[in-house]
Design a protein around this motif. Structure first.
Motif, PDB file in Angstrom:
ATOM      1  N   GLU A 185      11.437  10.351   7.436  1.00 34.13           N
ATOM      2  CA  GLU A 185      11.783  10.053   6.045  1.00 34.13           C
ATOM      3  C   GLU A 185      11.193   8.710   5.607  1.00 34.13           C
ATOM      4  N   ARG A 186      11.268   7.715   6.484  1.00 33.72           N
ATOM      5  CA  ARG A 186      10.731   6.401   6.152  1.00 33.72           C
ATOM      6  C   ARG A 186       9.199   6.453   6.073  1.00 33.72           C
ATOM      7  N   VAL A 187       8.577   7.116   7.023  1.00 34.85           N
ATOM      8  CA  VAL A 187       7.113   7.230   7.023  1.00 34.85           C
ATOM      9  C   VAL A 187       6.630   7.964   5.777  1.00 34.85           C
ATOM     10  N   ASP A 188       7.283   9.055   5.440  1.00 37.07           N
ATOM     11  CA  ASP A 188       6.869   9.823   4.264  1.00 37.07           C
ATOM     12  C   ASP A 188       7.029   9.005   2.986  1.00 37.07           C
ATOM     13  N   ALA A 189       8.091   8.203   2.913  1.00 40.12           N
ATOM     14  CA  ALA A 189       8.294   7.356   1.733  1.00 40.12           C
ATOM     15  C   ALA A 189       7.192   6.300   1.623  1.00 40.12           C
ATOM     16  N   ILE A 190       6.806   5.722   2.759  1.00 33.38           N
ATOM     17  CA  ILE A 190       5.717   4.732   2.736  1.00 33.38           C
ATOM     18  C   ILE A 190       4.410   5.404   2.348  1.00 33.38           C
ATOM     19  N   ALA A 191       4.155   6.591   2.901  1.00 36.64           N
ATOM     20  CA  ALA A 191       2.909   7.301   2.579  1.00 36.64           C
ATOM     21  C   ALA A 191       2.847   7.649   1.093  1.00 36.64           C
ATOM     22  N   ARG A 192       3.988   8.074   0.522  1.00 35.10           N
ATOM     23  CA  ARG A 192       4.009   8.374  -0.919  1.00 35.10           C
ATOM     24  C   ARG A 192       3.711   7.112  -1.741  1.00 35.10           C
ATOM     25  N   THR A 193       4.249   5.978  -1.299  1.00 38.09           N
ATOM     26  CA  THR A 193       3.996   4.723  -2.008  1.00 38.09           C
ATOM     27  C   THR A 193       2.539   4.300  -1.876  1.00 38.09           C
ATOM     28  N   LEU A 194       1.973   4.467  -0.686  1.00 39.73           N
ATOM     29  CA  LEU A 194       0.563   4.132  -0.491  1.00 39.73           C
ATOM     30  C   LEU A 194      -0.338   4.929  -1.433  1.00 39.73           C
ATOM     31  N   THR A 195      -0.133   6.238  -1.470  1.00 36.24           N
ATOM     32  CA  THR A 195      -1.050   7.105  -2.221  1.00 36.24           C
ATOM     33  C   THR A 195      -0.662   7.232  -3.686  1.00 36.24           C
ATOM     34  N   GLY A 196       0.536   6.695  -4.035  1.00 37.48           N
ATOM     35  CA  GLY A 196       0.957   6.710  -5.431  1.00 37.48           C
ATOM     36  C   GLY A 196       0.741   5.359  -6.074  1.00 37.48           C
ATOM     37  N   PRO A 197       1.796   4.537  -6.169  1.00 35.58           N
ATOM     38  CA  PRO A 197       1.684   3.253  -6.871  1.00 35.58           C
ATOM     39  C   PRO A 197       0.599   2.316  -6.329  1.00 35.58           C
ATOM     40  N   LEU A 198       0.349   2.347  -5.024  1.00 40.39           N
ATOM     41  CA  LEU A 198      -0.621   1.409  -4.466  1.00 40.39           C
ATOM     42  C   LEU A 198      -2.063   1.907  -4.579  1.00 40.39           C
ATOM     43  N   GLY A 199      -2.246   3.176  -4.865  1.00 37.42           N
ATOM     44  CA  GLY A 199      -3.588   3.694  -5.131  1.00 37.42           C
ATOM     45  C   GLY A 199      -4.492   3.852  -3.931  1.00 37.42           C
ATOM     46  N   VAL A 200      -3.938   3.968  -2.736  1.00 38.97           N
ATOM     47  CA  VAL A 200      -4.756   4.171  -1.543  1.00 38.97           C
ATOM     48  C   VAL A 200      -5.278   5.608  -1.515  1.00 38.97           C
ATOM     49  N   VAL A 201      -6.566   5.754  -1.255  1.00 43.12           N
ATOM     50  CA  VAL A 201      -7.164   7.090  -1.138  1.00 43.12           C
ATOM     51  C   VAL A 201      -7.629   7.292   0.300  1.00 43.12           C
ATOM     52  N   PRO A 202      -7.786   8.552   0.728  1.00 38.33           N
ATOM     53  CA  PRO A 202      -8.226   8.808   2.108  1.00 38.33           C
ATOM     54  C   PRO A 202      -9.525   8.076   2.430  1.00 38.33           C
ATOM     55  N   ALA A 258       5.482   0.082  13.132  1.00 40.10           N
ATOM     56  CA  ALA A 258       5.105   1.403  13.633  1.00 40.10           C
ATOM     57  C   ALA A 258       5.168   2.448  12.525  1.00 40.10           C
ATOM     58  N   ALA A 259       6.193   2.377  11.678  1.00 40.94           N
ATOM     59  CA  ALA A 259       6.318   3.330  10.570  1.00 40.94           C
ATOM     60  C   ALA A 259       5.145   3.183   9.592  1.00 40.94           C
ATOM     61  N   CYS A 260       4.737   1.953   9.329  1.00 43.18           N
ATOM     62  CA  CYS A 260       3.592   1.737   8.435  1.00 43.18           C
ATOM     63  C   CYS A 260       2.326   2.331   9.034  1.00 43.18           C
ATOM     64  N   TRP A 261       2.132   2.164  10.333  1.00 43.80           N
ATOM     65  CA  TRP A 261       0.952   2.740  10.991  1.00 43.80           C
ATOM     66  C   TRP A 261       0.950   4.262  10.858  1.00 43.80           C
ATOM     67  N   LEU A 262       2.077   4.883  11.118  1.00 43.14           N
ATOM     68  CA  LEU A 262       2.166   6.341  11.007  1.00 43.14           C
ATOM     69  C   LEU A 262       1.928   6.799   9.567  1.00 43.14           C
ATOM     70  N   ALA A 263       2.428   6.030   8.590  1.00 39.65           N
ATOM     71  CA  ALA A 263       2.227   6.384   7.187  1.00 39.65           C
ATOM     72  C   ALA A 263       0.754   6.303   6.807  1.00 39.65           C
ATOM     73  N   VAL A 264       0.056   5.281   7.305  1.00 39.82           N
ATOM     74  CA  VAL A 264      -1.382   5.173   7.041  1.00 39.82           C
ATOM     75  C   VAL A 264      -2.108   6.387   7.626  1.00 39.82           C
ATOM     76  N   MET A 265      -1.711   6.818   8.814  1.00 40.74           N
ATOM     77  CA  MET A 265      -2.319   8.010   9.412  1.00 40.74           C
ATOM     78  C   MET A 265      -2.081   9.239   8.532  1.00 40.74           C
ATOM     79  N   LYS A 266      -0.827   9.465   8.140  1.00 41.90           N
ATOM     80  CA  LYS A 266      -0.514  10.667   7.363  1.00 41.90           C
ATOM     81  C   LYS A 266      -1.192  10.640   5.998  1.00 41.90           C
ATOM     82  N   ALA A 267      -1.418   9.441   5.453  1.00 37.91           N
ATOM     83  CA  ALA A 267      -2.079   9.321   4.159  1.00 37.91           C
ATOM     84  C   ALA A 267      -3.592   9.482   4.255  1.00 37.91           C
ATOM     85  N   GLY A 268      -4.114   9.635   5.477  1.00 33.28           N
ATOM     86  CA  GLY A 268      -5.551   9.824   5.655  1.00 33.28           C
ATOM     87  C   GLY A 268      -6.350   8.551   5.503  1.00 33.28           C
ATOM     88  N   ALA A 269      -5.666   7.392   5.485  1.00 31.17           N
ATOM     89  CA  ALA A 269      -6.363   6.115   5.400  1.00 31.17           C
ATOM     90  C   ALA A 269      -6.732   5.660   6.817  1.00 31.17           C
TER      91      ALA A 269
END
Length: 535
Positions: free
Chosen positions: A71-88, A103-114
């Motif tokens: 849940e925490r990783v998915d929330a970070i990934a949504r924030t990365l690819t939404g408000p923060l504008g990170v693209v793969p 660790a959660a931030c690292w996993l979120a970056v992975m799931k976001a394709g960054a």
């Protein structure tokens, strides 16, 4: 070698891979064409074992289950690819102490394709600026307590988002768990997942590009087949996540196995021993120096939960292995890895361990000892260690690629000997060999002899230029408390060494220190001792 169709919108890393003909030969472990290592480590493990298992533990006693972590990783990934504008494909710098949040931030970056660029909390502004420039970093997730030096690095265009703070723009506030699950970007198995930077102690740091499949490969080779973790294991250790030794041992390996990890910063041997008892640590990752430092502090500490001890980062002296085994009954799993290959590729466990050797090639890897011409030397003769397997060196737009990879093999820069049974024994770093009066002298062998003396707690041996002999052997030594660092101690140590190894290897000079220079992971910095001797 034909690459799969990339999911990266930002093609920076793929565009800066070395040409395929400069790659090492890579073993195919059969991963699918589309593969996201973050999804595999988290969603895949939950699918196999359920969401309620403990995943990450912190120094305050908090435990995140796999479900809570997702849940925490998915929330970070949504924030990365939404408000923060990170693209793969965008590079995202990660900085902070070892915590579940990092660790959660690292996993979120992975799931976001960054692409994750995890650095050390110890890195200073100039070092951070260099890494950001080389990797063309545009986004950073940084622990609120460690943001100062990153701000002072003054990286043009860098957007910094903190975590672990209480500000309105902190990830803790804007990436709240809840909502629909985040669907991981379907990256190609050979899309770059992370850039791991070498320490850069001998010049400009090198960025090592590792794919999504590489992250799983280190778990499916060394961890699964040598370490053999269990789902009820609790991992812990001293290496920070900015080093691939720590990333593998404290995040990738436990999550792949469905186990949990205790994530906290290294705070010395006494604290680590206390953590083992308090958090029932069963798998420990640290450097040889830490095992030796803990030996004098074992009294009163409960190590009953500990079943696996892994050592890497520098050579493990046989004396340290035997002292730890005698004191605890535990056999240290020695190993050698490299940032260029992501993790450990030579090792041995249990009955296969031979103290004083690194071990055998990890299943999936091949190794040999070669001469200057790249051809294998006979067993028993020293040469350069050459390795190949499912992971290997791919530098980020760096001409030093052809120095590390030759004829499909990774040349690690280590001098080794292979014995007739296939075991590999470390001799020295290729640039640490001391040549004195025509004799080749390996510093680690002299160090091992010194460390057998009961009054020696640390030892480092280097060569000093000498007009008559070419080089002379100089020992830098830390003594146990209460031992006088005088001429009588020097005489005793030299006599002790001469009784155990050939007299020509005995140090000509012994210099006493209160501590030896080391990296944040405990790796000895011999170059600083050599520089000090020259001065």
């Amino acid at each position: 070698m034909e690459l799969r169709s990339s999911a990266h919108t930002d093609t920076f890393t793929r565009d800066r891979l070395p040409p395929p003909e400069q790659w090492p030969h890579l073993t195919d472990l059969g991963y699918p064409d589309r593969l996201n290592c973050g999804a595999e480590l988290l969603d895949g493990t939950i699918a196999r074992l359920g969401p309620d298992r403990p995943a990450l533990r912190d120094a305050h006693g908090r435990v995140w289950s796999y479900g809570e972590l997702r849940e925490r990783v998915d929330a970070i990934a949504r924030t990365l690819t939404g408000p923060l504008g990170v693209v793969p494909g965008n590079r995202v710098l990660l900085r902070g102490p070892t915590t579940p949040w990092l660790a959660a931030c690292w996993l979120a970056v992975m799931k976001a394709g960054a692409v994750a660029v995890t650095v050390l909390a110890a890195h200073r502004p100039d070092e951070l600026a260099t890494i950001c420039r080389l990797a063309r970093v545009g986004h950073a997730l940084c622990d609120a307590a460690a943001v100062g030096d990153l701000v002072r690095a003054d990286v043009p265009g860098l957007r910094i988002t903190t975590f672990g703070g209480d500000g309105p723009d902190d990830l803790a506030q804007c990436a709240r768990p809840g909502g629909a699950p985040y669907r991981a970007v379907p990256t190609a198995s050979d899309d770059v997942a992370l850039i791991a930077f070498t320490s850069g102690t001998t010049g400009r740091p090198k960025g090592c590009l590792h794919f999504h499949r590489d992250v799983l490969a280190i778990a499916d080779t060394f961890s699964a087949q040598v370490l053999r973790p269990r789902p009820d294991d609790v991992f812990a250790g001293s290496p920070p996540l900015g080093f691939t030794f720590g990333l593998g041992g404290l995040v990738v390996f436990p999550l792949r196995a469905g186990a949990s990890a205790y994530l906290a910063d290294w705070a010395g041997p006494e604290r680590l021993l206390g953590d083992i008892a308090a958090h029932r640590i069963s798998v420990l990752f640290t450097a040889p120096t830490a095992y030796r430092a803990m030996l004098s502090k074992l009294a009163g500490h409960d190590l009953a939960s500990l079943r696996r001890c892994v050592s890497a980062g520098e050579n493990l002296p046989a004396a340290t292995w035997r002292s730890w085994h005698e004191a605890t009954g535990l056999r240290i799993i020695n190993g050698i890895g490299a940032t260029e290959l992501l993790h450990i590729f030579l090792s041995a466990a249990d009955d296969a361990i031979r103290p004083g050797t690194t071990g055998l090639p990890v299943p999936g890897f091949e190794a040999r000892v070669v001469g200057p011409d790249g051809r294998p030397v006979p067993d028993g003769e020293p040469g350069l260690l050459a390795v190949r397997g499912p992971t290997g060196c791919r530098y980020l737009a760096d001409t030093r690629q052809t120095g590390y990879v030759r004829d499909g093999w990774n040349l690690t820069g280590d001098t080794y000997v292979r014995d007739g049974d296939g075991y590999f024994r470390y001799v020295a770093r290729a640039d640490d060999m001391i040549i004195s009066a025509g004799y080749n002298i390996a510093g680690p062998e002299v160090e091992d002899a010194l460390l057998r003396h009961p009054d020696v707690t640390e030892a480092a041996v280097v060569g000093r230029p000498d007009a008559d002999r070419g080089q002379v052997v100089v020992a830098h030594v830390v003594l146990r408390d209460g031992v006088p660092p005088g001429a009588d101690t020097v005489t005793a140590l030299r006599a002790f060494v001469k009784a155990r190894i050939a007299p020509y290897k005995c140090p000509r000079e012994v210099i006493f220190h209160t501590a030896l220079p080391r990296t944040p992971t405990g790796k000895l910095q011999r170059f600083r001792l050599r520089d000090r001797d020259l001065e």
